[in-house]
Design an enzyme around this catalytic site. Structure first.
Site, PDB file in Angstrom:
ATOM      1  N   CYS A 114       0.912  -1.180   0.121  1.00 51.72           N
ATOM      2  CA  CYS A 114      -0.144   0.049   0.074  1.00 51.72           C
ATOM      3  C   CYS A 114       0.777   1.415   0.070  1.00 51.72           C
ATOM      4  CB  CYS A 114      -1.031  -0.138   1.110  1.00 51.72           C
ATOM      5  SG  CYS A 114      -2.217  -1.403   1.042  1.00 51.72           S
ATOM      6  N   HIS A 250      -3.346   7.229   1.753  1.00 51.44           N
ATOM      7  CA  HIS A 250      -3.821   6.035   1.373  1.00 51.44           C
ATOM      8  C   HIS A 250      -5.238   5.931   2.046  1.00 51.44           C
ATOM      9  CE1 HIS A 250      -3.979   2.104   0.765  1.00 51.44           C
ATOM     10  NE2 HIS A 250      -3.929   1.652   1.807  1.00 51.44           N
ATOM     11  N   ASN A 280      -9.949  -0.110  -0.625  1.00 50.10           N
ATOM     12  CA  ASN A 280      -8.661   0.156  -0.266  1.00 50.10           C
ATOM     13  C   ASN A 280      -8.129  -0.437  -1.860  1.00 50.10           C
ATOM     14  OD1 ASN A 280      -5.955  -0.140   0.025  1.00 50.10           O
ATOM     15  ND2 ASN A 280      -6.123  -1.042   2.147  1.00 50.10           N
TER      16      ASN A 280
END
Length: 323
Positions: A114, A250, A280
């Site tokens: 990520c 993020h 996500n």
């Protein structure tokens, strides 16, 4: 004079299939309310059969090139951040290079889960600052729907697919924090926390594997580390959170996003939030959010932007740039 990496193009791509939370109620012991309250996610996009990471990355990259008014052969390098490449090798970046029709330069992948796009931006900035490249496409692209355990309700409802891209160009600048472009970066990792977020497959198992996560532990690390890395990067540019126009974090979990903003002393109306629509998307989430915010006029030229992310590894970092 200083060579700065200035954003001159942004683009994104999302698969056509939109999966609302209610769809999971048919197969899992979960509800729309449960997913929203714990993550802020309302829907996400899933790639179609045959739609790959490199395909989505190419679409996002072409959109960034179109915005800047450049062709693929005007680019010197491509850096793709992904944990879900089409194949073990070659890199997704070289596939994007071919699909764009780019016949010069070089391309490579960065894998920091990520945090991948922050790592990719930092690498691209180093290429420009050192004079090795004048224009670099930096792409985040993921098909996390292909590594989900569809019986694990704690993880499979959180992730989505998509891609985002920025085109950076070397620009002569004064060398002050009033310059446009990337002003500072901060990268970190701590391999002792590997077991908090990982995929249980690879060449050692001969399987693709599934994503595994200790969500509570990741959350505990995330807020502290994200605020810390953002403030470190700001400090390197001789700036503070008071100077920030936008945090583009993020997009993992709304509670992490809110907690990080609070720890940095910034209100949520200065945070770009897209997690409700995308879920996500790992390394794709920051460039996706940047492109969406740019397209809707939220981020304007000259705005000071901080991006920060944390992912498996653990790996985390931040980039400070003036749009």
């Amino acid at each position: 004079m200083t060579r700065r990496s200035v954003v001159i193009g942004a683009g994104h791509y999302l698969p056509k299939r939109i999966v609302e939370n209610a769809e999971f109620e048919q197969t899992l012991d979960t509800t729309d309310e449960w997913i929203r309250s714990r993550s802020g996610i309302e829907r996400r996009h899933f790639a179609a059969e045959g739609e790959t990471t490199s395909h989505m990355a190419t679409k996002a990259a072409q959109a960034a090139l179109d915005m800047a008014g450049y062709a693929a052969d005007d680019v010197d390098a491509i850096v793709v951040a992904t944990s879900t490449p089409d194949l073990t090798f070659p890199s997704a970046a070289t596939m994007v290079q071919a699909q764009l029709g780019m016949t010069k330069g070089f391309a490579f992948d960065v894998q920091a889960v990520c945090a991948g796009f922050v790592y990719a931006l930092s690498n691209a900035n180093a290429l420009i600052a050192s004079g090795q490249a004048d224009r670099v496409l930096v792409i985040g692209a993921e098909t996390f729907s292909r590594i989900m355990d569809w019986e694990d309700r704690s993880t499979c409802v959180l992730f989505g697919d998509g891609a985002g891209a920025l085109l950076l160009e070397a620009t002569p600048s004064e060398g002050t924090n009033a310059d446009r472009g990337i002003l500072a970066t901060d990268l970190n990792s701590d391999g002792r926390h590997k077991d908090l977020l990982y995929v249980d497959g690879g060449v050692s198992t001969g399987t693709t594997g599934y994503l595994r996560m200790q969500g509570n532990q990741v959350f505990r690390h995330a807020v502290e580390k994200l605020a810390s890395t953002a403030n470190t990067a700001l400090g390197r540019a001789d700036l503070t959170s008071d100077d920030v126009d936008w945090i583009v974090p993020h997009q993992a979990n709304i509670r992490i996003i809110q907690g990080t903003a609070k720890k940095m002393g910034l209100p949520m109306d200065r945070v770009v939030v897209t997690v409700q629509d995308h879920g996500n998307t790992s390394a794709a989430s920051i460039p996706l959010a940047l492109s969406v915010a740019n397209a809707r006029g939220q981020i304007k030229q000259g705005d000071l932007v901080v991006t920060e992310a944390i992912g498996g590894g653990l790996a985390w970092g931040a980039v400070v740039l003036r749009w």
